[in-house]
Scaffold this motif. Structure first.
Motif, short mmCIF file in Angstrom:
data_model
loop_
_atom_site.label_atom_id
_atom_site.label_comp_id
_atom_site.label_asym_id
_atom_site.label_seq_id
_atom_site.Cartn_x
_atom_site.Cartn_y
_atom_site.Cartn_z
N PRO A 153 -42.49 19.61 34.97
CA PRO A 153 -43.80 20.11 34.55
C PRO A 153 -43.74 21.63 34.39
N SER A 154 -44.61 22.17 33.53
CA SER A 154 -44.47 23.58 33.20
C SER A 154 -44.70 24.50 34.39
N GLU A 155 -45.59 24.11 35.35
CA GLU A 155 -45.76 24.95 36.54
C GLU A 155 -44.44 25.08 37.30
N MET A 156 -43.75 23.95 37.43
CA MET A 156 -42.48 23.95 38.13
C MET A 156 -41.47 24.83 37.41
N ARG A 157 -41.48 24.71 36.09
CA ARG A 157 -40.49 25.48 35.33
C ARG A 157 -40.73 26.97 35.49
N ILE A 158 -42.01 27.37 35.37
CA ILE A 158 -42.31 28.80 35.50
C ILE A 158 -41.91 29.31 36.87
N THR A 159 -42.30 28.56 37.91
CA THR A 159 -41.97 28.97 39.27
C THR A 159 -40.46 29.09 39.45
N PHE A 160 -39.75 28.09 38.88
CA PHE A 160 -38.28 28.11 38.99
C PHE A 160 -37.70 29.36 38.35
N TYR A 161 -38.17 29.68 37.14
CA TYR A 161 -37.61 30.86 36.46
C TYR A 161 -37.93 32.14 37.21
N VAL A 162 -39.16 32.24 37.74
CA VAL A 162 -39.50 33.45 38.51
C VAL A 162 -38.59 33.57 39.73
N SER A 163 -38.35 32.44 40.40
CA SER A 163 -37.48 32.46 41.58
C SER A 163 -36.07 32.87 41.18
N LEU A 164 -35.62 32.35 40.04
CA LEU A 164 -34.27 32.67 39.57
C LEU A 164 -34.14 34.16 39.29
#
Lengths: 227, 223, 249
Positions: free
Chosen positions: C182-193
């Motif tokens: 889901p897009s929320e997960m993807r955004i959070t993942f990229y910010v964490s990365l």
């Protein structure tokens, strides 16, 4: 005068932070002999290793037979003969097998091996493993290895250290003053060393403290290096 | 090429005289098979277990050879003598890898029949053509990686420890491919054909490491 | 030299990482199957990716070292691999915790990424002992670089081989950057990365500045007080001195 056999300018070689050799500038003409004196650890072997293209100088530059070492090392390696402190022979192979291996690396004919073995009177023991030979005999074999490819420049680290007078006489036609090649020799023997030298170099803690034509140097000057 | 031949002849002659690697490697393999018999408490093995036992044994036997590969050069001035000669540095890599390949082949000529005789369920004969192909490809890989790791480790103080620590992880993909390729050959019901996928992986791995070793080896020889 | 821009970088890193954790805890929805524990994903995967990136960067720096002969590149390569090792330990521990929570085992062999990561880690764990076992600093630098290049090339190869070996019978719960997120997960993942990558760069710069300053100070003392008045460095896995530049081969 033609191009010198060896030309060093501000040569330095360090191991880590310790300079084993530094600020060495000298020239050696073709056919001349340079004898290097100095106590253990003064930098004699390091100098020979740099000239032999085995060690890379970190300061200054070294030209050997007109070529920059070790950058153009490939161009001079075939013309160098290096007699190191270590004989550079495999203990488990026979003397003849060792020389055959080197002859193949240098592209030298097998016939030359027999001639050399004859010259150092080792023909009889040539088929025994090197580990069974005495120190002096190993040294004679190492001399054979050094001159196998008829080098133009000899780098000799205490060439007669383990030899009796008879053996010294045997090898002197190959690597001695009468061999007619340009030579760099390290020695601890002030009298014998100066006799064969054209130029004398004294090293102490890696620095040249004495560099003069041999005729201007006395044995006492050399002795002072060790005190 | 002459230099490679000179070096290889010298290495084989040295092994023939000093007998430091091959007999120890062969004996080690035999002993390991006996140990596996007791450790697994099995009289026979087949399939993936057989493949695993065979490859673990060969790999660790290879480590013995890898450890000894450059010792004579280091202790008896072979490196200096070679560096003084007017020959290409890569000759040493090729010659040493060839020597290790030959050592491994000789060891396998003893160890594989012994394995079939002592532990393998069923006959090894139907598996033989495929097994030979896998062994040859794996030997090339072990020889190249072993030579590289040994050359890295030989200048260290603890070379007997460093060489296996460097070599073993690098050999894991090779072990995966070899063991997977050998599994179907050693099934108790008779040999299936070799999975071409794993043969391709082995070949590719050999090629990549050969090129890599070629690129970096010169730097290991300078003082 | 390496200290330049440290302050804004450190502050930026702090804010991005804090932001990432805020997103992880307060914004992104919990995974439908795994619940709260799945959130360790935002720590574990960035750590692993940045560690691998650090290993490969170390290999590239090692290539520069061998090409130029400048020991500065060896120091960079060393610090890069050193930091990546620290992150790799973190990735292994968090991965293990995640595996325990998700599958009930501390270690799962049929997760190819995790297994490959362990093999890569075991290889790089030899890096420091190898350096420590070579006394001559110049030789140590050169051999370490050869190792770093070999290991750097090994990283992708190893992942390929291990992935091929898996039967893929085990359905993978989450693709690392899978399109199905889901897009929320993807955004959070990229910010964490990004946060993790910034943390790596900050730590790398910090360590470089420290090592470089120490070495410069040593050189200065040697020049002012004489070579013999400065105690020799003990045996060390880390490059501790600025070596004279090696001319290009």
């Amino acid at each position: 005068m033609s191009e010198p056999a060896i030309a060093l300018t501000g040569l330095g070689r360090a191991y880590g932070e310790r300079w084993a050799l530094r600020d060495l500038t000298l020239e050696l003409g073709v056919g001349q002999t340079l004898v290097v004196f100095g106590p253990n650890g003064a930098g004699k072997s390091t100098l020979l290793r740099v000239l032999a293209t085995l060690a890379r100088p970190q300061a200054g530059e070294a030209r050997v037979l007109g070529k920059l070492v070790p950058k153009q090392g490939w161009a001079v390696r075939a013309k160098l003969g290096f007699l190191a402190h270590d004989p550079l022979l495999y203990r488990d192979l026979t003397a003849r097998e060792n020389l055959t291996y080197h002859a193949r690396l240098y592209g030298v004919k097998a016939q030359r091996i027999d001639e050399l073995l004859e010259a150092v009177e080792m023909t009889k023991r040539a088929d025994e493993p090197v580990r069974t030979l005495s120190r002096g005999m190993v040294q004679r074999m190492a001399v054979c290895r050094t001159v196998l490819h008829s080098p133009e420049l000899l780098l000799l680290d205490e060439p007669v250290a383990n030899l009796d007078p008879a053996a010294t006489a045997l090898v002197s036609s190959l690597v001695g003053p009468t061999s007619g090649t340009t030579r760099v020799v390290t020695s601890h023997d002030p009298v014998g060393g100066l006799e064969q030298a054209d130029i004398a170099l004294g090293l102490r803690d890696g620095r040249p403290v004495l560099l003069a034509p041999a005729s201007e140097v006395s044995a006492a000057d050399i002795g002072a290096l060790y005190s | 090429m002459n230099a490679v031949r000179a070096l290889l002849r010298k290495d084989l002659l040295l092994e023939l005289r000093a007998k430091e690697s091959v007999p120890a490697m062969a004996l080690f393999s035999l002993t390991t098979f006996v140990i596996f018999h007791f450790a697994l408490d099995r009289n026979t093995v087949a399939g993936s277990l057989a493949s695993g036992v065979l490859w673990v044994t060969l790999l660790f036997a290879a480590i013995l050879g890898i450890n000894r590969l450059f010792v004579a050069e280091r202790e008896q001035g072979g490196f200096d003598a070679f560096m003084l000669a007017p020959v290409d540095r890569t000759a040493m890599l090729i010659a040493k890898a060839c020597a290790l390949f030959i050592f491994l082949t000789i060891v396998e000529l003893i160890a594989v029949p012994a394995f079939a005789f002592l532990l393998l369920e069923g006959s090894i004969l139907p598996a033989l053509p495929g097994l030979i192909a896998v062994l040859v490809l794996a030997n090339i890989g072990i020889a190249v990686i072993g030579t590289l790791s040994s050359a890295i480790a030989v200048q260290t103080r603890a070379r007997d420890l460093i060489a296996p620590l460097v070599a073993l992880p690098l050999l894991v993909p090779l072990l995966i491919a070899s063991a997977r390729a050998t599994q179907p050959l050693l099934l108790s019901g008779g040999a299936l054909s070799v999975p071409t996928k794993w043969i391709a992986v082995l070949g590719l791995y050999d090629l990549v490491f050969a090129l890599l070793s070629y690129a970096v080896f010169d730097f290991l020889l300078e003082e | 030299m390496y200290g330049k821009g440290m302050r804004p970088l450190a502050i930026g890193t702090f804010f991005v990482l804090t932001g990432a954790f805020a997103l992880v805890f307060f914004w992104v929805p919990a995974d439908a199957d795994q619940g709260f524990i799945q959130k360790i994903f935002y720590l574990h995967v960035p750590m692993a990716i940045v560690a691998l990136g650090g290993f490969i960067a170390g290999g590239v720096m090692a290539i520069c070292h061998l090409r130029t002969g400048n020991s500065k590149w060896d120091l960079r390569s060393y610090v890069s691999i050193h930091m990546a090792l620290v992150l790799a330990v973190g990735a292994l521990i968090t991965g293990s915790i995640w595996a325990r929570a998700a599958w009930g085992h501390w270690w799962v062999w049929d997760e190819p990424t995790l297994v490959s990561f362990l093999i890569v880690f075991l290889l790089y764990a030899t890096y420091q002992p190898l350096r420590f076992a070579i006394e001559d600093p110049e030789k140590q630098a050169r051999y370490a670089s050869v190792f770093a290049i070999t290991a750097g090339a090994f990283v992708p190869l190893n992942f390929l081989a291990v992935r091929m070996a898996q039967s893929l019978a085990h359905p993978r719960v989450l693709g690392a950057t899978g399109g199905s997120m889901p897009s929320e997960m993807r955004i959070t993942f990229y910010v964490s990365l990004i946060g993790m990558a910034l943390l790596f760069i900050t730590l790398w710069k910090y360590e470089m500045a420290s090592k470089h300053t120490t070495a410069q100070l040593r050189n200065l003392r040697r020049r002012l007080l004489g070579d013999d008045s400065v105690a020799p460095t003990g045996r060390s896995a880390a490059p501790s001195t600025v070596l004279p530049a090696r001319p290009k081969p």
